[in-house]
Design a protein around this motif. Structure first.
Motif, PDB file in Angstrom:
ATOM      1  N   GLY A  82       0.811  -1.217   0.000  1.00  0.00           N
ATOM      2  CA  GLY A  82       0.000   0.000   0.000  1.00  0.00           C
ATOM      3  C   GLY A  82       0.835   1.254   0.000  1.00  0.00           C
ATOM      4  O   GLY A  82       2.032   1.211   0.275  1.00  0.00           O
ATOM      5  N   HIS A  83       0.162   2.381  -0.275  1.00  0.00           N
ATOM      6  CA  HIS A  83       0.888   3.635  -0.460  1.00  0.00           C
ATOM      7  C   HIS A  83       1.326   4.263   0.853  1.00  0.00           C
ATOM      8  O   HIS A  83       2.116   5.199   0.863  1.00  0.00           O
ATOM      9  CB  HIS A  83       0.051   4.625  -1.276  1.00  0.00           C
ATOM     10  N   HIS A  84       0.795   3.770   1.972  1.00  0.00           N
ATOM     11  CA  HIS A  84       1.118   4.363   3.277  1.00  0.00           C
ATOM     12  C   HIS A  84       0.833   3.314   4.356  1.00  0.00           C
ATOM     13  O   HIS A  84      -0.061   2.475   4.183  1.00  0.00           O
ATOM     14  CB  HIS A  84       0.243   5.601   3.501  1.00  0.00           C
ATOM     15  N   SER A  85       1.575   3.395   5.463  1.00  0.00           N
ATOM     16  CA  SER A  85       1.382   2.374   6.501  1.00  0.00           C
ATOM     17  C   SER A  85      -0.069   2.312   7.003  1.00  0.00           C
ATOM     18  O   SER A  85      -0.546   1.261   7.402  1.00  0.00           O
ATOM     19  CB  SER A  85       2.334   2.630   7.669  1.00  0.00           C
ATOM     20  N   HIS A  86      -0.777   3.460   6.938  1.00  0.00           N
ATOM     21  CA  HIS A  86      -2.166   3.462   7.427  1.00  0.00           C
ATOM     22  C   HIS A  86      -3.102   2.592   6.593  1.00  0.00           C
ATOM     23  O   HIS A  86      -4.213   2.296   7.033  1.00  0.00           O
ATOM     24  CB  HIS A  86      -2.751   4.881   7.389  1.00  0.00           C
ATOM     25  N   VAL A  87      -2.706   2.253   5.390  1.00  0.00           N
ATOM     26  CA  VAL A  87      -3.644   1.541   4.508  1.00  0.00           C
ATOM     27  C   VAL A  87      -3.139   0.157   4.109  1.00  0.00           C
ATOM     28  O   VAL A  87      -3.671  -0.468   3.197  1.00  0.00           O
ATOM     29  CB  VAL A  87      -3.981   2.388   3.245  1.00  0.00           C
ATOM     30  N   ILE A  88      -2.115  -0.329   4.821  1.00  0.00           N
ATOM     31  CA  ILE A  88      -1.640  -1.697   4.584  1.00  0.00           C
ATOM     32  C   ILE A  88      -2.469  -2.617   5.474  1.00  0.00           C
ATOM     33  O   ILE A  88      -2.526  -2.428   6.693  1.00  0.00           O
ATOM     34  CB  ILE A  88      -0.135  -1.810   4.911  1.00  0.00           C
ATOM     35  N   THR A  89      -3.135  -3.582   4.864  1.00  0.00           N
ATOM     36  CA  THR A  89      -4.088  -4.390   5.643  1.00  0.00           C
ATOM     37  C   THR A  89      -3.679  -5.861   5.733  1.00  0.00           C
ATOM     38  O   THR A  89      -4.486  -6.700   6.117  1.00  0.00           O
ATOM     39  CB  THR A  89      -5.502  -4.273   5.035  1.00  0.00           C
ATOM     40  N   GLY A  90      -2.459  -6.169   5.351  1.00  0.00           N
ATOM     41  CA  GLY A  90      -1.938  -7.511   5.536  1.00  0.00           C
ATOM     42  C   GLY A  90      -0.623  -7.417   6.287  1.00  0.00           C
ATOM     43  O   GLY A  90       0.011  -6.360   6.309  1.00  0.00           O
ATOM     44  N   GLY A  91      -0.223  -8.534   6.903  1.00  0.00           N
ATOM     45  CA  GLY A  91       1.039  -8.542   7.651  1.00  0.00           C
ATOM     46  C   GLY A  91       0.802  -8.449   9.144  1.00  0.00           C
ATOM     47  O   GLY A  91      -0.333  -8.289   9.603  1.00  0.00           O
ATOM     48  N   ARG A  92       1.881  -8.519   9.891  1.00  0.00           N
ATOM     49  CA  ARG A  92       1.774  -8.669  11.349  1.00  0.00           C
ATOM     50  C   ARG A  92       1.370  -7.402  12.086  1.00  0.00           C
ATOM     51  O   ARG A  92       0.983  -7.451  13.256  1.00  0.00           O
ATOM     52  CB  ARG A  92       3.092  -9.213  11.914  1.00  0.00           C
ATOM     53  N   GLU A  93       1.498  -6.254  11.434  1.00  0.00           N
ATOM     54  CA  GLU A  93       1.090  -4.997  12.063  1.00  0.00           C
ATOM     55  C   GLU A  93      -0.408  -4.755  11.889  1.00  0.00           C
ATOM     56  O   GLU A  93      -0.941  -3.794  12.425  1.00  0.00           O
ATOM     57  CB  GLU A  93       1.823  -3.822  11.392  1.00  0.00           C
ATOM     58  N   SER A  94      -1.048  -5.595  11.099  1.00  0.00           N
ATOM     59  CA  SER A  94      -2.421  -5.284  10.666  1.00  0.00           C
ATOM     60  C   SER A  94      -3.467  -5.971  11.530  1.00  0.00           C
ATOM     61  O   SER A  94      -3.307  -7.110  11.962  1.00  0.00           O
ATOM     62  CB  SER A  94      -2.581  -5.732   9.205  1.00  0.00           C
ATOM     63  N   LYS A  95      -4.586  -5.263  11.746  1.00  0.00           N
ATOM     64  CA  LYS A  95      -5.677  -5.801  12.569  1.00  0.00           C
ATOM     65  C   LYS A  95      -6.611  -6.717  11.775  1.00  0.00           C
ATOM     66  O   LYS A  95      -7.558  -7.257  12.322  1.00  0.00           O
ATOM     67  CB  LYS A  95      -6.489  -4.642  13.151  1.00  0.00           C
ATOM     68  N   PHE A  96      -6.361  -6.885  10.480  1.00  0.00           N
ATOM     69  CA  PHE A  96      -7.341  -7.550   9.624  1.00  0.00           C
ATOM     70  C   PHE A  96      -7.055  -9.032   9.418  1.00  0.00           C
ATOM     71  O   PHE A  96      -5.907  -9.449   9.300  1.00  0.00           O
ATOM     72  CB  PHE A  96      -7.374  -6.879   8.245  1.00  0.00           C
ATOM     73  N   GLY A  97      -8.120  -9.804   9.328  1.00  0.00           N
ATOM     74  CA  GLY A  97      -8.038 -11.158   8.797  1.00  0.00           C
ATOM     75  C   GLY A  97      -7.682 -12.245   9.796  1.00  0.00           C
ATOM     76  O   GLY A  97      -7.187 -11.998  10.894  1.00  0.00           O
ATOM     77  N   ILE A  98      -7.971 -13.463   9.369  1.00  0.00           N
ATOM     78  CA  ILE A  98      -7.573 -14.667  10.102  1.00  0.00           C
ATOM     79  C   ILE A  98      -6.163 -14.974   9.631  1.00  0.00           C
ATOM     80  O   ILE A  98      -5.912 -15.069   8.427  1.00  0.00           O
ATOM     81  CB  ILE A  98      -8.566 -15.814   9.803  1.00  0.00           C
ATOM     82  N   PHE A  99      -5.259 -15.067  10.578  1.00  0.00           N
ATOM     83  CA  PHE A  99      -3.839 -15.040  10.217  1.00  0.00           C
ATOM     84  C   PHE A  99      -3.365 -16.352   9.602  1.00  0.00           C
ATOM     85  O   PHE A  99      -3.553 -17.425  10.164  1.00  0.00           O
ATOM     86  CB  PHE A  99      -3.002 -14.713  11.455  1.00  0.00           C
ATOM     87  N   TYR A 100      -2.757 -16.221   8.429  1.00  0.00           N
ATOM     88  CA  TYR A 100      -2.079 -17.368   7.838  1.00  0.00           C
ATOM     89  C   TYR A 100      -0.587 -17.156   7.998  1.00  0.00           C
ATOM     90  O   TYR A 100      -0.076 -16.046   7.771  1.00  0.00           O
ATOM     91  CB  TYR A 100      -2.399 -17.494   6.338  1.00  0.00           C
ATOM     92  N   SER A 101       0.107 -18.204   8.401  1.00  0.00           N
ATOM     93  CA  SER A 101       1.562 -18.110   8.446  1.00  0.00           C
ATOM     94  C   SER A 101       2.164 -19.467   8.133  1.00  0.00           C
ATOM     95  O   SER A 101       1.562 -20.509   8.423  1.00  0.00           O
ATOM     96  CB  SER A 101       2.005 -17.656   9.831  1.00  0.00           C
ATOM     97  N   GLN A 102       3.343 -19.439   7.529  1.00  0.00           N
ATOM     98  CA  GLN A 102       4.046 -20.700   7.310  1.00  0.00           C
ATOM     99  C   GLN A 102       4.567 -21.235   8.633  1.00  0.00           C
ATOM    100  O   GLN A 102       4.868 -22.420   8.756  1.00  0.00           O
ATOM    101  CB  GLN A 102       5.178 -20.487   6.325  1.00  0.00           C
ATOM    102  N   ASP A 103       4.673 -20.370   9.613  1.00  0.00           N
ATOM    103  CA  ASP A 103       5.068 -20.793  10.961  1.00  0.00           C
ATOM    104  C   ASP A 103       3.807 -21.311  11.665  1.00  0.00           C
ATOM    105  O   ASP A 103       2.873 -20.546  11.933  1.00  0.00           O
ATOM    106  CB  ASP A 103       5.628 -19.554  11.680  1.00  0.00           C
ATOM    107  N   SER A 104       3.784 -22.609  11.942  1.00  0.00           N
ATOM    108  CA  SER A 104       2.543 -23.232  12.448  1.00  0.00           C
ATOM    109  C   SER A 104       2.094 -22.613  13.774  1.00  0.00           C
ATOM    110  O   SER A 104       0.916 -22.651  14.126  1.00  0.00           O
ATOM    111  CB  SER A 104       2.729 -24.735  12.603  1.00  0.00           C
ATOM    112  N   HIS A 105       3.021 -22.012  14.502  1.00  0.00           N
ATOM    113  CA  HIS A 105       2.677 -21.382  15.777  1.00  0.00           C
ATOM    114  C   HIS A 105       1.669 -20.244  15.581  1.00  0.00           C
ATOM    115  O   HIS A 105       0.826 -19.980  16.419  1.00  0.00           O
ATOM    116  CB  HIS A 105       3.961 -20.862  16.420  1.00  0.00           C
TER     117      HIS A 105
END
Ligand SMILES: Cc1ncc(COP(=O)(O)O)c(C=O)c1O
Ligand SMILES: N[C@@H](CCCC[NH3+])C(=O)O
Length: 422
Positions: A153-176
């Motif tokens: 995204g164009h600015h940190s305020h509008v990035i909606t994926g990744g560990r800083e983000s409040k959105f979504g059911i988290f998928y990670s390759q790390d099973s933890h």
């Protein structure tokens, strides 16, 4: 691609209509949208997706003017809605319930009941919400929003994926950290039918690679769920705001999408629908905010050009330090001056030419009192994020179609603004 404006006799015209005529008829400030540009961007995206079963869910948060919604309805669009009132407005515009996907945030129990009663498909973005939905509506259909552990995204305020983000059911390759197995348990225990997998990683993305990675990842997750009717890759396609930015290259992404979908279909054993949820890409370039110069001031550091609008009408420069191209619509070319274009609100951050650190000068044809400035690329997250701060009314909105301007939302009045006081 169709441009929203032309330059004739050194003046800006929008869809064949002169800016001075627009201001004369509808007043200032004014939001002006070019209908053909909206249609063009919708068609560009639709034809860029090389797959037969596709839906474009217009993210109406970008611009929810009723006329624009009706135009997109006629073109065959679906809707991405984020609140109950967005759903109500989409239904009011004529969208059938089955063309609306609700991706709410922190949705209340009574809101879930209402959505289900209206046959609106709900897309769920947390394990807690999924459990609540499962308890309330066992056996029903549902879709889940996944956070794929990366965003853009164009600015940190509008990035909606990744560990800083409040959105979504988290998928990670790390099973933890991977929440997909827990989601699966909730779905199986309540005999829910998972019909959709969704991700939206952010807004204003100009890197094709982000979408390439997203498609691969979401389809690899999708394989685990046998009842899918659709996968939804969200919105987020950027547009060039700055002169040095390049448009999103759909052809680079389309080849990957085609190959990955063909492989997925073979392995999955049936064809499913793919969806995208563009907001900005459809409406941003179609919209121009016109504002009139009312004051000019010289300070030791800058020449401030004061106008009759502010971040109450277009908050993007203030919120994200965003750049919007700006022209003097009455004299596009001529002797130029470095100026800071300042809004009329009582906050020093209220500048249309700024970055995150403060004022930035812009070279434009020397503005005089009474000139009209055209702030381009204002069709997305402009009016829809507007407010009455400082008790200023929202501007009128006008749609240009067939070389004719039509009022599609009247200017607010003082009476409009005080009608909620009790
Ligand atoms: C779930 C969802 N879909 C679609 C969009 C539309 O994004 P954009 O306007 O960047 O296409 C958003 C906003 O970022 C969103 O939150
Ligand atoms: N308001 C933001 C985009 C937010 C997208 C909504 N999830 C902007 O103007 O860039």
């Amino acid at each position: 691609m169709i441009q929203p404006y032309q330059i004739e006799n050194n003046q800006l015209t929008i869809g064949g209509v002169k800016v001075c005529e627009l201001i004369g008829e509808f007043g200032s400030p004014l939001y002006v949208y070019h209908a053909d540009v909206i249609r063009d961007r919708y068609n560009t995206l639709f034809h860029a997706i090389p797959y037969p079963h596709k839906r474009i869910h217009y993210a109406m948060k970008a611009n929810s003017n009723l006329r624009i919604l009706k135009m997109l309805l006629e073109m065959g669009a679906c809707i991405d809605a984020v609140s109950l009132n967005e759903v109500r407005l989409a239904l009011h515009a004529g969208f059938p319930a089955e063309r609306i996907l609700f991706t709410g945030i922190n949705t209340k129990t009574e809101e879930l009941h209402w959505l289900v009663s209206q046959n609106i498909r709900v897309n769920i973005g947390s394990l807690h919400m999924l459990q609540k939905y499962a308890s309330l509506f066992p056996g029903s259909e549902v879709s889940i929003r996944i956070n794929p552990d990366f965003g853009g995204g164009h600015h940190s305020h509008v990035i909606t994926g990744g560990r800083e983000s409040k959105f979504g059911i988290f998928y990670s390759q790390d099973s933890h950290y991977n929440q997909i197995p827990q989601a699966k348990n909730i779905i199986e225990n309540a005999h829910l039918k998972l019909v959709g997998i969704h991700a939206h990683i952010g807004s204003g993305i100009l890197e094709e690679g982000k979408f390439i990675d997203l498609v691969s990842l979401i389809l690899s997750i999708a394989k685990q769920f046998p009842d899918l009717e659709f996968v939804d890759f969200g919105g987020g396609f950027g547009i060039p705001y700055r002169p040095e930015e390049k448009p999103f290259q759909f052809d680079l992404f389309a080849d990957h999408l085609k190959n990955t979908m063909e492989k997925f279909t073979r392995e999955y054993g049936k064809e499913i629908t793919i969806a995208f949820e563009p907001g900005r890409f459809i409406v941003a370039e179609a919209g121009i905010l016109l504002t009139t110069v009312t004051d000019i001031k010289h300070t030791p550091k800058y020449t401030f050009v004061g106008v009759d609008s502010g971040f109450n009408h277009l908050i993007r420069p203030m919120a994200y330090g965003s750049y919007h191209p700006i022209f003097n619509a009455f004299r596009v070319q001529g002797e130029q001056q470095e100026v800071v274009i300042a809004g009329y609100l009582c906050e020093s951050g209220d500048l249309f030419t700024r970055d995150e650190n403060g004022p930035k000068t812009r070279l434009i044809t020397t503005p005089l009192e009474g000139d009209v400035l055209a702030i381009l690329n204002a069709g997305a997250y402009g009016f829809s994020m507007s407010s009455n701060y400082n008790m200023h009314p929202r501007p009128a909105e006008v749609l240009i179609e067939n070389n004719t301007a039509r009022l599609i939302r009247r200017r607010e009045t003082f009476e409009d603004m005080i009608r909620f006081f009790v």
